[in-house]
Design an enzyme around this catalytic site. Structure first.
Site, PDB file in Angstrom:
ATOM      1  N   ASN A  12       0.844  -1.203   0.000  1.00 42.04           N
ATOM      2  CA  ASN A  12       0.000   0.000   0.000  1.00 42.04           C
ATOM      3  C   ASN A  12       0.871   1.242   0.000  1.00 42.04           C
ATOM      4  O   ASN A  12       1.933   1.242   0.629  1.00 42.04           O
ATOM      5  CB  ASN A  12      -0.847   0.099   1.284  1.00 42.04           C
ATOM      6  CG  ASN A  12      -1.856  -1.012   1.421  1.00 42.04           C
ATOM      7  OD1 ASN A  12      -2.339  -1.556   0.437  1.00 42.04           O
ATOM      8  ND2 ASN A  12      -2.171  -1.354   2.657  1.00 42.04           N
ATOM      9  N   GLY A  42       2.210  -6.518   4.151  1.00 42.61           N
ATOM     10  CA  GLY A  42       3.145  -7.443   3.503  1.00 42.61           C
ATOM     11  C   GLY A  42       4.474  -6.764   3.219  1.00 42.61           C
ATOM     12  O   GLY A  42       5.548  -7.283   3.565  1.00 42.61           O
ATOM     13  N   ASN A  44       5.749  -4.049   4.518  1.00 41.24           N
ATOM     14  CA  ASN A  44       6.457  -3.683   5.759  1.00 41.24           C
ATOM     15  C   ASN A  44       7.192  -4.897   6.330  1.00 41.24           C
ATOM     16  O   ASN A  44       8.347  -4.803   6.759  1.00 41.24           O
ATOM     17  CB  ASN A  44       5.473  -3.167   6.821  1.00 41.24           C
ATOM     18  CG  ASN A  44       4.735  -1.908   6.394  1.00 41.24           C
ATOM     19  OD1 ASN A  44       5.192  -1.195   5.509  1.00 41.24           O
ATOM     20  ND2 ASN A  44       3.608  -1.641   7.029  1.00 41.24           N
ATOM     21  N   LEU A 221       1.832  -7.620  22.484  1.00 40.04           N
ATOM     22  CA  LEU A 221       1.084  -6.816  23.454  1.00 40.04           C
ATOM     23  C   LEU A 221       1.571  -5.367  23.468  1.00 40.04           C
ATOM     24  O   LEU A 221       1.663  -4.746  24.531  1.00 40.04           O
ATOM     25  CB  LEU A 221       1.224  -7.460  24.837  1.00 40.04           C
ATOM     26  CG  LEU A 221       0.713  -8.915  24.881  1.00 40.04           C
ATOM     27  CD1 LEU A 221       1.460  -9.731  25.911  1.00 40.04           C
ATOM     28  CD2 LEU A 221      -0.778  -8.948  25.154  1.00 40.04           C
ATOM     29  N   THR A 248       2.450   2.976  13.617  1.00 39.94           N
ATOM     30  CA  THR A 248       2.149   2.270  12.359  1.00 39.94           C
ATOM     31  C   THR A 248       3.317   1.337  12.024  1.00 39.94           C
ATOM     32  O   THR A 248       4.465   1.754  12.053  1.00 39.94           O
ATOM     33  CB  THR A 248       1.980   3.283  11.193  1.00 39.94           C
ATOM     34  OG1 THR A 248       1.078   4.290  11.609  1.00 39.94           O
ATOM     35  CG2 THR A 248       1.458   2.601   9.941  1.00 39.94           C
ATOM     36  N   ALA A 249       3.001   0.096  11.706  1.00 36.39           N
ATOM     37  CA  ALA A 249       3.996  -0.904  11.283  1.00 36.39           C
ATOM     38  C   ALA A 249       4.860  -1.426  12.427  1.00 36.39           C
ATOM     39  O   ALA A 249       5.830  -2.141  12.171  1.00 36.39           O
ATOM     40  CB  ALA A 249       4.890  -0.382  10.156  1.00 36.39           C
ATOM     41  N   ALA A 250       4.499  -1.122  13.666  1.00 39.16           N
ATOM     42  CA  ALA A 250       5.275  -1.675  14.792  1.00 39.16           C
ATOM     43  C   ALA A 250       5.199  -3.206  14.762  1.00 39.16           C
ATOM     44  O   ALA A 250       6.210  -3.902  14.874  1.00 39.16           O
ATOM     45  CB  ALA A 250       4.721  -1.153  16.110  1.00 39.16           C
ATOM     46  N   GLY A 251       3.983  -3.728  14.579  1.00 38.39           N
ATOM     47  CA  GLY A 251       3.792  -5.183  14.537  1.00 38.39           C
ATOM     48  C   GLY A 251       4.460  -5.799  13.313  1.00 38.39           C
ATOM     49  O   GLY A 251       5.021  -6.898  13.385  1.00 38.39           O
ATOM     50  N   ASP A 252       4.417  -5.090  12.182  1.00 44.47           N
ATOM     51  CA  ASP A 252       5.040  -5.614  10.953  1.00 44.47           C
ATOM     52  C   ASP A 252       6.558  -5.653  11.105  1.00 44.47           C
ATOM     53  O   ASP A 252       7.211  -6.610  10.675  1.00 44.47           O
ATOM     54  CB  ASP A 252       4.687  -4.714   9.756  1.00 44.47           C
ATOM     55  CG  ASP A 252       3.187  -4.629   9.518  1.00 44.47           C
ATOM     56  OD1 ASP A 252       2.473  -5.592   9.867  1.00 44.47           O
ATOM     57  OD2 ASP A 252       2.732  -3.595   8.996  1.00 44.47           O
ATOM     58  N   ASN A 277      11.535  -7.178  19.389  1.00 42.60           N
ATOM     59  CA  ASN A 277      11.022  -6.096  20.256  1.00 42.60           C
ATOM     60  C   ASN A 277      11.872  -4.839  20.091  1.00 42.60           C
ATOM     61  O   ASN A 277      11.351  -3.718  20.054  1.00 42.60           O
ATOM     62  CB  ASN A 277      11.086  -6.521  21.734  1.00 42.60           C
ATOM     63  CG  ASN A 277       9.871  -7.334  22.164  1.00 42.60           C
ATOM     64  OD1 ASN A 277       8.897  -7.454  21.424  1.00 42.60           O
ATOM     65  ND2 ASN A 277       9.931  -7.904  23.359  1.00 42.60           N
ATOM     66  N   SER A 292      10.394   3.941   8.723  1.00 42.58           N
ATOM     67  CA  SER A 292      10.766   3.786  10.137  1.00 42.58           C
ATOM     68  C   SER A 292      11.431   2.440  10.452  1.00 42.58           C
ATOM     69  O   SER A 292      11.898   2.229  11.571  1.00 42.58           O
ATOM     70  CB  SER A 292       9.505   3.914  11.009  1.00 42.58           C
ATOM     71  OG  SER A 292       8.689   2.762  10.868  1.00 42.58           O
TER      72      SER A 292
HETATM   73  O1  RIB Z   1       0.358  -2.471   9.612  1.00 42.97           O
HETATM   74  C1  RIB Z   1       0.491  -1.170   9.101  1.00 42.97           C
HETATM   75  C2  RIB Z   1      -0.011  -1.093   7.703  1.00 42.97           C
HETATM   76  O2  RIB Z   1      -1.390  -1.347   7.694  1.00 42.97           O
HETATM   77  C3  RIB Z   1       0.141   0.263   7.064  1.00 42.97           C
HETATM   78  O3  RIB Z   1       1.389   0.448   6.425  1.00 42.97           O
HETATM   79  C4  RIB Z   1      -1.048   0.347   6.129  1.00 42.97           C
HETATM   80  O4  RIB Z   1      -0.714   0.266   4.778  1.00 42.97           O
HETATM   81  C5  RIB Z   1      -1.965  -0.794   6.531  1.00 42.97           C
HETATM   82  O5  RIB Z   1      -1.955  -1.792   5.611  1.00 42.97           O
END
Ligand code: RIB
Length: 303
Positions: A12, A42, A44, A221, A248-252, A277, A292
């Protein structure tokens, strides 16, 4: 040893809208700033794995548009193999991220090309899938094609990782193909019906996911850390305390970094989570998803 990671997933272009707070219904508000950055769960995760040193391939779809070219360029710049990123008749996926001053975000996603992946696309990527140590998928691309890809992976003893995000219910057929599932608290609750609040509920939710067919579980968590259950072994790895500017994207970032370090038999799960972590704690200190995501050296320097 360098891990080989293949990601089947979404790409995205994120538009980050920086606002004081969410507007109320009917309210018009000014934003402080807006900017575009590469994203998609994906992309990320693939970029996180690659920046942490994994040999990474991507399977996904973009539109015949500038956003698609931007996403291909970003993957290629991070040394991700893009030979299985193909063109769809739909536009490249887009996300609109409402980022509040508090650091909290709300995301609206247009799936576009991400929703047009077919079984044929997955079979075309058989080589990348079956040569990997890990195959990762999320819920921003169709579940049916994830099942096809996980079946191909299992034929070649590739370890499969499902990041069940954004939260969605899934079938027993999919769960039976999953070696590791990585929900956050909300996703764990949606999948198991167990409200995840403390160690006991983390344990219960992980056991329930195993009863549903997955082999191993990590529940992320956020600022607290991550709980894991591998077979019968459980543990908790605390997060690093930082001031987050954008989660945003912390989990990825966590997941890609984890896959770059994890042994396919999960024997170093604790060390791999610690590394992941740290990677994620660095990502939340910067704005944007792909901009990031840290490199191996940046993570190691801080550990
Ligand atoms: O997990 C974060 C992502 O979720 C963002 O980059 C956004 O594109 C959404 O897909």
């Amino acid at each position: 040893m360098t891990n080989k990671v293949t990601v089947l997933g979404s790409l995205n272009v994120d538009t980050i809208l920086q606002i004081t707070r969410l507007p109320k219904p009917g309210e018009t508000m000014q934003m402080h700033n807006k900017q575009n950055a590469g994203g998609g769960k994906g992309a990320n995760q693939a970029i996180s794995a690659a920046r942490s040193g994994a040999q990474t391939s991507f399977v996904g779809k973009i539109g015949a548009d500038e956003n698609g070219q931007m996403m291909k360029r970003l993957l290629a710049e991070s040394m991700v193999d893009i030979s299985q990123v193909t063109i769809s008749e739909k536009d490249t996926g887009q996300a609109f991220i409402l980022l509040q001053d508090s650091g909290e975000n709300s995301i609206l996603v247009y799936g576009g090309a991400n929703h047009t992946i077919t079984d044929d696309d997955v079979y075309q990527a058989k080589e990348q899938i079956q040569a990997a140590d890990f195959l990762i998928a999320q819920f921003e691309t169709p579940i049916e094609q994830t099942i096809t890809a996980f079946n191909l992976a299992k034929q070649a003893q590739v370890t499969t990782i499902l990041n069940p995000a954004p939260a969605k219910e899934a079938s027993a057929q999919l769960f039976s193909l999953v070696d590791l599932i990585t929900p956050n608290e909300t996703e764990a609750e949606l999948l198991t019906g167990i409200h995840v609040t403390d160690e006991e509920s983390q344990h219960q939710a992980a056991c329930k996911l195993q009863e549903m067919g997955v082999k191993n579980v990590i529940i992320t968590l956020g600022s607290k850390g991550a709980f894991y259950r591998c077979g019968q072994t459980e543990g908790f790895v605390k997060a690093f305390k930082v001031d987050a500017v954008d989660t945003t994207a912390a989990g990825d970032t966590f997941l890609g970094a984890l896959a770059s370090q994890l042994q396919p038999d999960f024997s170093n799960i604790k060390e791999a989570i610690l590394y992941a972590n740290k990677a994620s704690s660095l990502a939340v200190q910067k704005l944007g998803a792909i901009p990031s995501i840290p490199t191996y050296q940046q993570v190691k320097d801080q550990l």
